[in-house]
Design an enzyme around this catalytic site. Structure first.
Site, PDB file in Angstrom:
ATOM      1  N   ASN A   6       0.917  -1.013   0.132  1.00  0.00           N
ATOM      2  CA  ASN A   6       0.124  -0.067   0.055  1.00  0.00           C
ATOM      3  C   ASN A   6       0.872   1.087  -0.075  1.00  0.00           C
ATOM      4  OD1 ASN A   6      -1.780   1.981   0.515  1.00  0.00           O
ATOM      5  ND2 ASN A   6      -2.488   1.319   2.530  1.00  0.00           N
ATOM      6  N   LEU A   7       0.966   1.884  -1.330  1.00  0.00           N
ATOM      7  CA  LEU A   7       1.964   2.955  -1.257  1.00  0.00           C
ATOM      8  C   LEU A   7       1.465   4.248  -0.619  1.00  0.00           C
ATOM      9  CD1 LEU A   7       3.562   2.336  -4.724  1.00  0.00           C
ATOM     10  CD2 LEU A   7       4.194   1.541  -2.610  1.00  0.00           C
ATOM     11  N   LYS A   8       0.153   4.054  -0.310  1.00  0.00           N
ATOM     12  CA  LYS A   8      -0.642   5.474   0.242  1.00  0.00           C
ATOM     13  C   LYS A   8      -0.301   6.773  -0.743  1.00  0.00           C
ATOM     14  CE  LYS A   8      -0.286   3.111   4.571  1.00  0.00           C
ATOM     15  NZ  LYS A   8      -0.406   3.080   6.260  1.00  0.00           N
ATOM     16  N   HIS A  88      -9.767   0.883   4.508  1.00  0.00           N
ATOM     17  CA  HIS A  88      -8.622   1.140   5.110  1.00  0.00           C
ATOM     18  C   HIS A  88      -8.729   2.027   6.346  1.00  0.00           C
ATOM     19  CE1 HIS A  88      -4.439   2.263   5.873  1.00  0.00           C
ATOM     20  NE2 HIS A  88      -3.986   1.280   5.374  1.00  0.00           N
ATOM     21  N   GLU A 157      -6.010  -5.305  10.238  1.00  0.00           N
ATOM     22  CA  GLU A 157      -5.033  -4.287  10.568  1.00  0.00           C
ATOM     23  C   GLU A 157      -5.303  -3.356  11.751  1.00  0.00           C
ATOM     24  OE1 GLU A 157      -2.989  -3.220   6.689  1.00  0.00           O
ATOM     25  OE2 GLU A 157      -4.807  -2.042   7.022  1.00  0.00           O
ATOM     26  N   GLY A 163       1.557   1.891  10.871  1.00  0.00           N
ATOM     27  CA  GLY A 163       2.436   2.974  10.549  1.00  0.00           C
ATOM     28  C   GLY A 163       3.303   3.264  11.900  1.00  0.00           C
ATOM     29  N   SER A 193       2.495  -2.360  10.488  1.00  0.00           N
ATOM     30  CA  SER A 193       4.066  -2.761  10.807  1.00  0.00           C
ATOM     31  C   SER A 193       4.637  -3.765  10.537  1.00  0.00           C
ATOM     32  CB  SER A 193       4.235  -2.236  12.132  1.00  0.00           C
ATOM     33  OG  SER A 193       3.694  -0.861  12.433  1.00  0.00           O
TER      34      SER A 193
END
Ligand code: PGA
Length: 239
Positions: A6-8, A88, A157, A163, A193
């Site tokens: 997930n490159l966000k 998300h 998640e 993060g 993470s």
């Protein structure tokens, strides 16, 4: 096994191209069988490669229309995108997307037979309230979502692990994954993470079918290393 990046809001069109080139070569050269999925930012959407599925991080539940700042299925179709992340925690907790919106997105894109990576996970105060509270929270996030949908992939998640550099413990992951598997037999990824240092342990756990990775996926070499770890586990070569 699936490992998804997930490159966000990181990378540009040109850097995503280099990223996909690097990952694609790595997969080919190392005969990686683990499935690689990459979710670039919307401006860098592009067709999937033979060995990498490209998906969208978000889309509005419409083909097109007056939805300022959003994209619909028409914009996804231009690139042949058929995979979508829904729910998300950053969409839920930063952009304020509620249960109705995530459910509407699920229904719209399931109707069109997209592959949907549907994320669930509890914030810290729910975690602190205990396991039953965690499962009640997750079940609420899944309320109304068709758990028999053929192209559904779930991702657990925990919000407090995303993060932060601090993944859930193996015990936490095992208990939540086994509870979810008790009512849904779809592939279930863990996210929060995941990094090179802990991927072997997490991906070896019972009930973990892969990982959804943010920070540790943003550099292509690191994502390749994660794919390699998953692939070795899948091939029975150990961590
Ligand atoms: P993280 O993000 O790997 O940086 O914790 C995970 C995610 O948001 O999917």
């Amino acid at each position: 096994m699936i490992v998804a990046a997930n490159l966000k809001a990181n990378h540009t069109r040109s850097s995503v191209k280099s990223y996909l080139d690097a990952v694609s070569s790595f997969i080919g050269e190392n005969d990686i069988k683990t499935r690689a999925v990459v979710f670039p930012p919307a401006t860098a959407l592009c067709p999937s490669r033979g060995n990498i599925t490209v998906g969208a991080q978000n889309a509005w539940a419409a083909e097109n229309g007056s939805f300022t700042g959003e994209i619909g299925s028409e914009q996804l179709d231009e690139f042949g995108i058929r995979t979508l992340l829904v729910g998300h925690s950053e969409r839920r907790h930063i952009m304020g997307e509620g249960l109705d919106t995530t459910k509407r997105k699920f229904d719209f894109f399931a109707e069109q037979e997209y592959e949907i990576f549907f994320c669930v996970g509890e914030p810290i105060e729910i975690k602190e309230a205990g396991f039953d509270a965690v499962m009640t929270y997750i079940e609420r996030q899944l309320d109304g979502v068709d758990l028999n949908y053929s192209r559904l992939i779930l991702a657990y998640e925990p919000v407090w692990a995303i993060g932060t550099g601090k993944a859930a413990t193996s015990g936490d992951i095992l208990s939540v994954h086994s509870a979810i598997k008790g009512f849904c037999d779809k592939p279930l990824l863990y996210g929060g993470s995941v990094k090179i240092e802990n991927a072997g342990e997490i991906l070896s756990l019972e009930g973990v079918d892969g990982a959804l990775v943010g920070t540790a996926s943003w550099i292509s070499d690191r994502f390749c290393a994660l794919l390699n770890i998953a692939d070795n586990i899948e091939k029975g070569l150990g961590q």
